[in-house]
Design a protein around this motif. Structure first.
Motif, PDB file in Angstrom:
ATOM      1  N   ASP A 189      11.253 -20.524 -21.922  1.00  0.00           N
ATOM      2  CA  ASP A 189      11.939 -21.442 -21.035  1.00  0.00           C
ATOM      3  C   ASP A 189      12.826 -20.630 -20.094  1.00  0.00           C
ATOM      4  O   ASP A 189      13.540 -19.727 -20.531  1.00  0.00           O
ATOM      5  N   LYS A 190      12.800 -20.954 -18.808  1.00  0.00           N
ATOM      6  CA  LYS A 190      13.575 -20.181 -17.834  1.00  0.00           C
ATOM      7  C   LYS A 190      15.075 -20.261 -18.112  1.00  0.00           C
ATOM      8  O   LYS A 190      15.820 -19.369 -17.739  1.00  0.00           O
ATOM      9  N   ARG A 191      15.528 -21.314 -18.786  1.00  0.00           N
ATOM     10  CA  ARG A 191      16.956 -21.448 -19.097  1.00  0.00           C
ATOM     11  C   ARG A 191      17.389 -20.499 -20.211  1.00  0.00           C
ATOM     12  O   ARG A 191      18.576 -20.316 -20.432  1.00  0.00           O
ATOM     13  N   LYS A 192      16.431 -19.892 -20.914  1.00  0.00           N
ATOM     14  CA  LYS A 192      16.756 -18.947 -21.986  1.00  0.00           C
ATOM     15  C   LYS A 192      16.877 -17.522 -21.465  1.00  0.00           C
ATOM     16  O   LYS A 192      17.291 -16.628 -22.181  1.00  0.00           O
ATOM     17  N   VAL A 193      16.480 -17.295 -20.210  1.00  0.00           N
ATOM     18  CA  VAL A 193      16.518 -15.956 -19.614  1.00  0.00           C
ATOM     19  C   VAL A 193      17.882 -15.748 -18.965  1.00  0.00           C
ATOM     20  O   VAL A 193      18.324 -16.560 -18.156  1.00  0.00           O
ATOM     21  N   GLU A 194      18.554 -14.656 -19.338  1.00  0.00           N
ATOM     22  CA  GLU A 194      19.866 -14.339 -18.780  1.00  0.00           C
ATOM     23  C   GLU A 194      19.800 -13.000 -18.054  1.00  0.00           C
ATOM     24  O   GLU A 194      19.522 -11.974 -18.674  1.00  0.00           O
ATOM     25  N   ILE A 195      20.052 -13.030 -16.769  1.00  0.00           N
ATOM     26  CA  ILE A 195      20.074 -11.818 -15.954  1.00  0.00           C
ATOM     27  C   ILE A 195      21.538 -11.501 -15.679  1.00  0.00           C
ATOM     28  O   ILE A 195      22.228 -12.277 -15.016  1.00  0.00           O
ATOM     29  N   ALA A 196      22.017 -10.357 -16.195  1.00  0.00           N
ATOM     30  CA  ALA A 196      23.433 -10.002 -16.080  1.00  0.00           C
ATOM     31  C   ALA A 196      23.843  -9.781 -14.623  1.00  0.00           C
ATOM     32  O   ALA A 196      24.815 -10.347 -14.148  1.00  0.00           O
ATOM     33  N   GLN A 197      23.134  -8.931 -13.925  1.00  0.00           N
ATOM     34  CA  GLN A 197      23.379  -8.656 -12.511  1.00  0.00           C
ATOM     35  C   GLN A 197      22.156  -9.107 -11.727  1.00  0.00           C
ATOM     36  O   GLN A 197      21.031  -8.924 -12.185  1.00  0.00           O
ATOM     37  N   PRO A 198      22.326  -9.684 -10.538  1.00  0.00           N
ATOM     38  CA  PRO A 198      21.158 -10.102  -9.752  1.00  0.00           C
ATOM     39  C   PRO A 198      20.230  -8.921  -9.473  1.00  0.00           C
ATOM     40  O   PRO A 198      20.682  -7.822  -9.163  1.00  0.00           O
ATOM     41  N   ILE A 199      18.937  -9.156  -9.627  1.00  0.00           N
ATOM     42  CA  ILE A 199      17.943  -8.113  -9.369  1.00  0.00           C
ATOM     43  C   ILE A 199      17.556  -8.219  -7.897  1.00  0.00           C
ATOM     44  O   ILE A 199      16.845  -9.135  -7.501  1.00  0.00           O
ATOM     45  N   ARG A 200      18.032  -7.260  -7.087  1.00  0.00           N
ATOM     46  CA  ARG A 200      17.814  -7.307  -5.641  1.00  0.00           C
ATOM     47  C   ARG A 200      17.188  -6.033  -5.101  1.00  0.00           C
ATOM     48  O   ARG A 200      17.157  -5.822  -3.896  1.00  0.00           O
ATOM     49  N   ALA A 201      16.709  -5.157  -6.006  1.00  0.00           N
ATOM     50  CA  ALA A 201      16.069  -3.921  -5.570  1.00  0.00           C
ATOM     51  C   ALA A 201      14.944  -3.589  -6.543  1.00  0.00           C
ATOM     52  O   ALA A 201      14.916  -4.093  -7.666  1.00  0.00           O
ATOM     53  N   THR A 202      14.020  -2.746  -6.102  1.00  0.00           N
ATOM     54  CA  THR A 202      12.947  -2.326  -6.987  1.00  0.00           C
ATOM     55  C   THR A 202      13.510  -1.401  -8.064  1.00  0.00           C
ATOM     56  O   THR A 202      14.555  -0.786  -7.886  1.00  0.00           O
ATOM     57  N   GLY A 203      12.811  -1.333  -9.178  1.00  0.00           N
ATOM     58  CA  GLY A 203      13.260  -0.479 -10.277  1.00  0.00           C
ATOM     59  C   GLY A 203      13.036  -1.157 -11.612  1.00  0.00           C
ATOM     60  O   GLY A 203      12.362  -2.175 -11.722  1.00  0.00           O
ATOM     61  N   SER A 204      13.613  -0.572 -12.643  1.00  0.00           N
ATOM     62  CA  SER A 204      13.474  -1.081 -14.002  1.00  0.00           C
ATOM     63  C   SER A 204      14.794  -1.694 -14.457  1.00  0.00           C
ATOM     64  O   SER A 204      15.860  -1.102 -14.270  1.00  0.00           O
ATOM     65  N   TYR A 205      14.720  -2.880 -15.064  1.00  0.00           N
ATOM     66  CA  TYR A 205      15.907  -3.618 -15.490  1.00  0.00           C
ATOM     67  C   TYR A 205      15.711  -4.148 -16.906  1.00  0.00           C
ATOM     68  O   TYR A 205      14.589  -4.385 -17.340  1.00  0.00           O
ATOM     69  N   LYS A 206      16.824  -4.364 -17.608  1.00  0.00           N
ATOM     70  CA  LYS A 206      16.813  -5.002 -18.922  1.00  0.00           C
ATOM     71  C   LYS A 206      17.334  -6.429 -18.742  1.00  0.00           C
ATOM     72  O   LYS A 206      18.384  -6.645 -18.146  1.00  0.00           O
ATOM     73  N   VAL A 207      16.605  -7.394 -19.298  1.00  0.00           N
ATOM     74  CA  VAL A 207      16.948  -8.803 -19.183  1.00  0.00           C
ATOM     75  C   VAL A 207      17.015  -9.388 -20.590  1.00  0.00           C
ATOM     76  O   VAL A 207      16.147  -9.114 -21.417  1.00  0.00           O
ATOM     77  N   ASP A 208      18.048 -10.189 -20.867  1.00  0.00           N
ATOM     78  CA  ASP A 208      18.191 -10.841 -22.165  1.00  0.00           C
ATOM     79  C   ASP A 208      17.425 -12.155 -22.192  1.00  0.00           C
ATOM     80  O   ASP A 208      17.459 -12.918 -21.232  1.00  0.00           O
TER      81      ASP A 208
END
Length: 150
Positions: free
Chosen positions: A111-130
């Protein structure tokens, strides 16, 4: 102000919970976004149906949540987005984008409501998402954002 939550609100409660909040928060944030409904005696009857629906949607057991966590953390989710010079995106990656990419990559339905992005992803690269799977289980999903070929 007494409200019945219809969706999960981080730091406040889960669907079906009856909460007491300040008038402005309820009137200006929760009610316009349909995250809650006003509490009434008739609304108390709705609480049980909301809780039943929540139990049907959520992952039933802690063991099942641990298995889903392992499968999510084992895979890397790849997203493509339009980007300009220097890897800066035109827009941002949203929780809905991450949930759709996990489903497309063969992962479990999230569910999209279960995804928490700490900082907005606004550039290419690798990120960790809860991703909150259960009250006690949260998975860290690796999201790789690359520029699209368009």
């Amino acid at each position: 102000m007494k409200l019945i939550l219809t969706h999960e609100v981080t730091g406040l409660g889960a669907p079906g919970d009856v909460v007491e909040v300040k008038d402005g928060y309820g009137r200006n944030f929760l009610l316009p976004r349909n995250l809650a409904t006003p509490w009434t005696k008739g609304g108390e009857k709705q609480v049980e149906s909301i809780r039943k629906a929540r139990r049907a949607r959520e992952i039933a057991s802690l063991e099942e949540a641990q298995q889903v966590k392992q499968s999510l953390e084992a895979r890397t989710v790849r997203l493509q987005a339009r980007a300009g010079q220097g890897g800066r995106l035109f827009g941002a990656i949203t929780p809905a984008d991450v949930a759709a990419a996990v489903n497309a990559a063969g992962g479990p339905s999230i569910d999209k409501r279960k995804v928490e992005i700490a900082q907005p992803i606004r550039a290419t690269g690798s990120y960790k998402v809860d991703v909150r799977l259960h009250a006690d289980v949260s998975a860290k999903v690796t999201v790789e954002v690359s520029p699209s070929a368009v």
